[in-house]
Design an enzyme around this catalytic site. Structure first.
Site, mmCIF file in Angstrom:
data_model
loop_
_atom_site.group_PDB
_atom_site.id
_atom_site.type_symbol
_atom_site.label_atom_id
_atom_site.label_comp_id
_atom_site.label_asym_id
_atom_site.label_seq_id
_atom_site.Cartn_x
_atom_site.Cartn_y
_atom_site.Cartn_z
ATOM 1 N N LYS A 1 -50.493 134.590 47.453
ATOM 2 C CA LYS A 1 -51.903 134.711 47.123
ATOM 3 C C LYS A 1 -52.422 133.266 46.154
ATOM 4 O O LYS A 1 -53.616 132.905 46.622
ATOM 5 C CB LYS A 1 -52.082 135.588 45.657
ATOM 6 C CG LYS A 1 -51.956 137.135 46.136
ATOM 7 C CD LYS A 1 -51.744 138.038 44.819
ATOM 8 C CE LYS A 1 -51.430 139.456 45.199
ATOM 9 N NZ LYS A 1 -52.320 140.335 45.681
ATOM 10 N N GLU B 1 -36.058 132.052 29.123
ATOM 11 C CA GLU B 1 -36.532 132.747 28.188
ATOM 12 C C GLU B 1 -35.828 134.109 28.055
ATOM 13 O O GLU B 1 -36.225 135.227 27.692
ATOM 14 C CB GLU B 1 -37.965 132.951 28.638
ATOM 15 C CG GLU B 1 -37.984 133.766 30.144
ATOM 16 C CD GLU B 1 -39.404 134.087 30.752
ATOM 17 O OE1 GLU B 1 -40.177 134.898 30.054
ATOM 18 O OE2 GLU B 1 -39.991 133.676 31.674
ATOM 19 N N ASN C 1 -37.245 137.739 41.060
ATOM 20 C CA ASN C 1 -37.837 136.805 39.932
ATOM 21 C C ASN C 1 -36.595 136.149 39.123
ATOM 22 O O ASN C 1 -35.766 137.114 38.455
ATOM 23 C CB ASN C 1 -38.969 137.464 38.741
ATOM 24 C CG ASN C 1 -39.739 136.382 38.418
ATOM 25 O OD1 ASN C 1 -39.543 135.234 38.427
ATOM 26 N ND2 ASN C 1 -40.507 136.930 37.460
ATOM 27 N N CYS D 1 -41.876 131.337 32.093
ATOM 28 C CA CYS D 1 -41.161 130.627 33.412
ATOM 29 C C CYS D 1 -41.401 129.178 33.569
ATOM 30 O O CYS D 1 -40.987 128.320 34.388
ATOM 31 C CB CYS D 1 -41.837 131.276 34.660
ATOM 32 S SG CYS D 1 -41.442 133.059 34.596
ATOM 33 N N HIS E 1 -44.875 128.910 41.888
ATOM 34 C CA HIS E 1 -43.852 129.871 41.202
ATOM 35 C C HIS E 1 -43.650 131.213 41.759
ATOM 36 O O HIS E 1 -44.949 131.754 42.171
ATOM 37 C CB HIS E 1 -44.380 129.854 39.728
ATOM 38 C CG HIS E 1 -43.632 131.111 38.716
ATOM 39 N ND1 HIS E 1 -42.432 131.288 38.877
ATOM 40 C CD2 HIS E 1 -44.173 132.259 38.312
ATOM 41 C CE1 HIS E 1 -42.192 132.319 38.262
ATOM 42 N NE2 HIS E 1 -43.262 132.961 37.692
HETATM 43 P P1 HMG Z 1 -48.336 147.438 41.291
HETATM 44 O O1 HMG Z 1 -48.804 148.560 40.379
HETATM 45 O O2 HMG Z 1 -47.024 148.014 42.054
HETATM 46 O O3 HMG Z 1 -49.267 147.060 42.255
HETATM 47 O O4 HMG Z 1 -47.967 146.498 40.489
HETATM 48 P P2 HMG Z 1 -50.175 147.663 43.621
HETATM 49 O O5 HMG Z 1 -50.184 148.992 43.569
HETATM 50 O O6 HMG Z 1 -51.449 146.710 43.593
HETATM 51 O O7 HMG Z 1 -49.373 146.966 44.714
HETATM 52 C C1 HMG Z 1 -48.784 145.767 44.976
HETATM 53 C C2 HMG Z 1 -49.077 145.271 46.479
HETATM 54 O O8 HMG Z 1 -48.551 146.197 47.361
HETATM 55 C C3 HMG Z 1 -50.843 145.431 46.899
HETATM 56 O O9 HMG Z 1 -50.931 144.254 47.629
HETATM 57 C C4 HMG Z 1 -50.858 146.739 47.672
HETATM 58 O O10 HMG Z 1 -51.794 146.733 48.301
HETATM 59 C C5 HMG Z 1 -49.506 146.572 48.491
HETATM 60 P P3 HMG Z 1 -52.353 143.361 47.327
HETATM 61 O O11 HMG Z 1 -53.502 144.173 46.829
HETATM 62 O O12 HMG Z 1 -51.949 142.827 46.144
HETATM 63 O O13 HMG Z 1 -52.700 142.492 48.516
HETATM 64 N N1 HMG Z 1 -49.158 147.997 48.977
HETATM 65 C C6 HMG Z 1 -48.657 147.804 50.079
HETATM 66 N N2 HMG Z 1 -48.207 147.186 51.052
HETATM 67 C C7 HMG Z 1 -47.531 147.780 52.147
HETATM 68 N N3 HMG Z 1 -47.459 148.849 52.512
HETATM 69 C C8 HMG Z 1 -47.553 149.872 51.413
HETATM 70 C C9 HMG Z 1 -48.239 149.531 50.179
HETATM 71 N N4 HMG Z 1 -48.501 150.147 49.027
HETATM 72 C C10 HMG Z 1 -49.202 149.294 48.221
HETATM 73 N N5 HMG Z 1 -47.246 151.068 51.505
HETATM 74 C C11 HMG Z 1 -47.262 144.150 39.960
HETATM 75 C C12 HMG Z 1 -47.595 145.293 41.097
HETATM 76 C C13 HMG Z 1 -47.040 142.691 40.493
HETATM 77 C C14 HMG Z 1 -48.419 144.125 39.177
HETATM 78 C C15 HMG Z 1 -46.090 144.712 38.966
HETATM 79 O O14 HMG Z 1 -44.757 144.667 39.756
HETATM 80 C C16 HMG Z 1 -45.744 143.967 37.868
HETATM 81 O O15 HMG Z 1 -46.258 143.868 36.685
HETATM 82 N N6 HMG Z 1 -44.682 142.766 38.001
HETATM 83 C C17 HMG Z 1 -44.432 142.075 36.655
HETATM 84 C C18 HMG Z 1 -45.430 140.995 36.504
HETATM 85 C C19 HMG Z 1 -45.683 140.026 37.520
HETATM 86 O O16 HMG Z 1 -44.781 139.633 38.248
HETATM 87 N N7 HMG Z 1 -46.909 139.010 37.477
HETATM 88 C C20 HMG Z 1 -47.113 138.093 38.285
HETATM 89 C C21 HMG Z 1 -47.868 136.843 37.804
HETATM 90 S S1 HMG Z 1 -47.196 136.412 36.058
HETATM 91 C C22 HMG Z 1 -46.083 135.582 36.513
HETATM 92 O O17 HMG Z 1 -45.718 134.881 37.272
HETATM 93 C C23 HMG Z 1 -45.037 135.212 35.321
HETATM 94 C C24 HMG Z 1 -43.746 135.801 35.219
HETATM 95 O O18 HMG Z 1 -42.854 135.365 36.204
HETATM 96 C C25 HMG Z 1 -43.146 135.753 33.815
HETATM 97 C C26 HMG Z 1 -43.079 134.449 32.952
HETATM 98 O O19 HMG Z 1 -43.902 133.499 33.358
HETATM 99 O O20 HMG Z 1 -41.865 134.485 32.229
HETATM 100 C C27 HMG Z 1 -43.738 137.186 35.473
#
Ligand code: HMG
Length: 387
Positions: A246, A83, A276, A115, A237
């Protein structure tokens, strides 16, 4: 009556960018607790391509050891899943076809669905080999995950490629027929034609991934797939490794089968360090499982492929005797250890440099250690070299 041949993955190899950013450095630079990246996202590092590296050079680097081991005999198809396409018309695989010295009697095509593209290529390859078991199909999945600087998605970037040879009587993994599929039109992640960074709705993407997983799982079971309790190890993935955790917990909840984390953790060994790699990510996870210490001969591995937008597919593979014959783990670990550590400033400079404008000629020096280089742009076309 003749028994139909067993078809599956005959060989597999990983490649990645030649630079690496420690996510603890990114955390400090962005005022985030490092544990959020290490524990919350399950990521330690991310690979960053050098200025002379892209999906073509990483893809060629992944395929080269496979061709060294098996030669080109029987390869009449090269499927390039990505992609991070480098041209709107020409398949990236055509550049790799030349770099790798593949014969002209070979069809080359590029596949795209976020992906999921690598898994689409795998299913198509199985179809081709089923029709004529003398044929072998080379699949290259290669991607660079790029989001905006200073966004929540920034620590979930990375870069990598996996090449796989699909053949009859495979050395690594038989892929049995039942497969579960799921599609829905969702704006969770996409990359418009005028952007070189992805647009993403982070939370929606996590929910969409999990819905695709249970949907694909239910279809897998409806197609005659085995129960979760009959699967010995899982690769899901991995946009970041906590996402796969998860998914693993979700499958246990959905099926009511207790699935220990030990059945999924070996799959995270390389992705924690690469980040990734979109189409390659699931197969980097598979490489890690096959490289684990335990003897997996005869074990069944569950694979869940997800591509935003969104398509999901669940299928399994059964590990073949002798799968450990080629020493893949040493090579992959050495490759990861050899990456050059870079600072946050250096990573951001490389992030800014991605050349999209082809209107002016550009010469790029071969500064990275690998054999394949992006040499620049001339006459509005990309140029590549092999040392
Ligand atoms: P964010 O705003 O950083 O999320 O975005 P958060 O605030 O919910 O924190 C993430 C986790 O860290 C949470 O854990 C927090 O509690 C934890 P959870 O609630 O999930 O268990 N956390 C801590 N843990 C330990 N110590 C601390 C601490 N503070 C917080 N101090 C997000 C995270 C993944 C949404 C962002 O990085 C993002 O948008 N990434 C890109 C999208 C993505 O990867 N999505 C995954 C599913 S889609 C997919 O897999 C397809 C893809 O590969 C593309 C394709 O298909 O081509 C992306």
């Amino acid at each position: 009556m003749n028994t139909p041949p067993v078809i599956g993955i005959h060989d597999l190899a990983v490649a990645t960018g030649s630079r690496v950013l420690d996510l603890a450095d990114l955390a400090r630079a962005t005022g985030v607790e490092p544990a959020k990246f290490h524990k919350g996202l399950g990521q330690d590092q991310m690979s960053v391509p050098g200025p002379d590296e892209d999906i073509v050079t990483m893809g060629a680097a992944a395929a080269a050891p496979i061709l060294d081991r098996h030669g080109v005999a029987g390869i009449r198809t090269l499927l390039f899943a990505t992609e991070t396409g480098v041209d709107q018309s020409k398949a990236a695989g055509i550049f790799t076809h030349r770099l790798l010295g593949l014969p002209p009697a070979c069809r080359v095509v590029e596949l795209k669905q976020a992906c999921y593209g690598g898994t689409a290529a795998l299913q198509m390859a199985i179809g081709i080999v089923t029709r004529d078991p003398r044929e072998r199909v080379l699949i290259i999945s290669s991607d660079i995950a790029r989001y905006g600087i200073d966004t929540a998605a920034e620590p979930t970037q990375g870069a990598g490629a996996v090449a796989m040879l699909v053949a009859a009587d495979p050395d690594l993994l038989e892929i049995p027929t039942p497969t579960g599929i799921w599609t829905a039109d969702i704006d969770d992640f996409w990359r418009p034609n005028d952007s070189d960074i992805a647009m993403v709705e982070g939370k929606l993407s996590i929910d969409a991934y999990l819905d695709a997983f249970t949907g694909a799982w239910d279809d897998y079971r409806a197609q005659g797939g085995v129960a979760a309790s009959e699967i010995d190890a899982f690769c899901h993935h991995q946009p970041f490794t906590r996402m796969a955790e998860k998914a693993h917990r979700k499958l246990a909840e959905h099926t009511g089968v207790e699935l220990g984390l030990d059945t999924f953790l070996p799959s995270t060994r390389y992705n924690r360090r690469i980040g990734n790699s979109y189409t390659a990510s699931l197969y980097v996870a598979l490489a890690a499982v096959l490289d684990s210490d335990d003897d997996l001969t005869g074990s069944r591995i569950g694979l869940f492929s997800y591509g935003s937008g969104a398509v999901g597919e669940f299928f399994t593979g059964v590990v073949r005797p002798g799968y450990r014959a080629a020493a893949r783990r040493e090579r992959t670990e050495a490759l990861l250890d050899a990456r050059i550590p870079i600072s946050v400033e250096e990573y951001r400079e490389l992030h800014r440099r991605v050349p999209r404008d082809t209107s002016t000629d550009l010469a790029v020096d071969p500064v990275s250690a690998g054999e394949f280089h992006f040499a620049g742009i001339s006459g509005r076309a990309r140029r590549y070299t092999r040392d």
